[in-house]
Design a protein around this motif. Structure first.
Motif, PDB file in Angstrom:
ATOM      1  N   UNK A   1      18.840  12.006 -24.506  1.00 20.10           N
ATOM      2  CA  UNK A   1      18.041  11.637 -25.670  1.00 20.10           C
ATOM      3  C   UNK A   1      16.660  11.554 -25.259  1.00 20.10           C
ATOM      4  N   UNK A   2      15.805  12.090 -25.674  1.00 19.21           N
ATOM      5  CA  UNK A   2      14.116  11.879 -25.551  1.00 19.21           C
ATOM      6  C   UNK A   2      13.802  10.620 -26.064  1.00 19.21           C
ATOM      7  N   UNK A   3      13.126   9.789 -25.105  1.00 15.38           N
ATOM      8  CA  UNK A   3      12.340   8.495 -25.381  1.00 15.38           C
ATOM      9  C   UNK A   3      11.044   8.556 -24.914  1.00 15.38           C
ATOM     10  N   UNK A   4      10.218   8.217 -25.638  1.00 13.88           N
ATOM     11  CA  UNK A   4       8.868   7.785 -25.396  1.00 13.88           C
ATOM     12  C   UNK A   4       8.308   6.507 -26.002  1.00 13.88           C
ATOM     13  N   UNK A   5       7.921   5.653 -25.035  1.00  7.64           N
ATOM     14  CA  UNK A   5       7.711   4.093 -25.691  1.00  7.64           C
ATOM     15  C   UNK A   5       6.261   3.860 -25.050  1.00  7.64           C
ATOM     16  N   UNK A   6       5.223   3.753 -26.127  1.00  7.22           N
ATOM     17  CA  UNK A   6       3.983   3.188 -25.709  1.00  7.22           C
ATOM     18  C   UNK A   6       3.750   1.863 -25.768  1.00  7.22           C
ATOM     19  N   UNK A   7       2.898   1.387 -24.973  1.00  8.83           N
ATOM     20  CA  UNK A   7       2.482  -0.166 -24.823  1.00  8.83           C
ATOM     21  C   UNK A   7       1.174  -0.108 -24.293  1.00  8.83           C
ATOM     22  N   UNK A   8       0.673  -1.557 -24.226  1.00  6.39           N
ATOM     23  CA  UNK A   8      -0.726  -1.684 -23.906  1.00  6.39           C
ATOM     24  C   UNK A   8      -1.831  -1.767 -24.961  1.00  6.39           C
ATOM     25  N   UNK A  25      11.814   9.022 -20.818  1.00  2.00           N
ATOM     26  CA  UNK A  25      13.109   8.874 -20.499  1.00  2.00           C
ATOM     27  C   UNK A  25      13.761  10.295 -21.327  1.00  2.00           C
ATOM     28  N   UNK A  26      14.815  10.585 -20.777  1.00  2.74           N
ATOM     29  CA  UNK A  26      15.803  11.690 -21.312  1.00  2.74           C
ATOM     30  C   UNK A  26      15.164  13.219 -21.135  1.00  2.74           C
ATOM     31  N   UNK A  27      14.354  13.495 -20.311  1.00  8.07           N
ATOM     32  CA  UNK A  27      14.036  14.813 -20.031  1.00  8.07           C
ATOM     33  C   UNK A  27      13.239  14.775 -18.443  1.00  8.07           C
ATOM     34  N   UNK A  28      12.948  15.981 -17.900  1.00  9.33           N
ATOM     35  CA  UNK A  28      12.462  15.977 -16.548  1.00  9.33           C
ATOM     36  C   UNK A  28      10.981  15.610 -16.633  1.00  9.33           C
ATOM     37  N   UNK A  76       7.756   6.693 -11.573  1.00  7.66           N
ATOM     38  CA  UNK A  76       8.246   5.853 -12.528  1.00  7.66           C
ATOM     39  C   UNK A  76       8.478   6.367 -13.936  1.00  7.66           C
ATOM     40  N   UNK A  77       8.387   7.761 -14.034  1.00 10.11           N
ATOM     41  CA  UNK A  77       8.342   8.398 -15.508  1.00 10.11           C
ATOM     42  C   UNK A  77       7.297   7.733 -16.283  1.00 10.11           C
ATOM     43  N   UNK A  78       6.161   7.697 -16.186  1.00 17.82           N
ATOM     44  CA  UNK A  78       5.292   6.855 -16.910  1.00 17.82           C
ATOM     45  C   UNK A  78       3.874   7.752 -17.117  1.00 17.82           C
TER      46      UNK A  78
END
Length: 112
Positions: A1-8, A25-28, A76-78
């Motif tokens: 499952x694709x997850x994208x979590x923004x912050x800052x 997370x959840x993808x390459x 860090x996948x970030x």
């Protein structure tokens, strides 16, 4: 499952800076073309910047190219977006995206 979590995001005065992050997370991630966009109050979604997988090739909208810097840490996948010399018109919700997937966004408010 694709997850994208923004912050800052946050409240900052004109001329100030912020650094946004997007945890993926959840993808390459290391091979993915990633983008940042924003939506100002009452306006349509505006694309801001994109970065290819290696992190070397980047592209920017004219409105932000001299003030914002996109980068990534594939270990860090970030994904990051450094916002400098912020203006009141930069206020909005900032999103990272991969393909059709988008995070929930982080609010940036530029005000004195």
């Amino acid at each position: 499952q694709v997850q994208l979590v923004e912050s800052g995001g946050g409240l900052v005065q004109p001329g100030g800076s912020l650094r946004l992050s997007c945890a993926a997370s959840g993808f390459a991630f290391s091979g993915a073309f990633m983008r940042w966009a924003r939506q100002a109050p009452g306006k349509e979604l505006e694309w801001l910047s994109g970065i290819w997988g290696s992190g070397v090739v980047k592209t920017y909208a004219d409105s932000v190219k001299d003030r914002f810097t996109i980068s990534r840490d594939n270990a860090k996948d970030t994904l990051y977006l450094q916002l400098d010399d912020l203006k009141t018109e930069d206020t909005g919700v900032y999103y990272c995206s991969w393909g059709a997937s988008r995070g929930q966004g982080t609010q940036v408010t530029v005000s004195s």
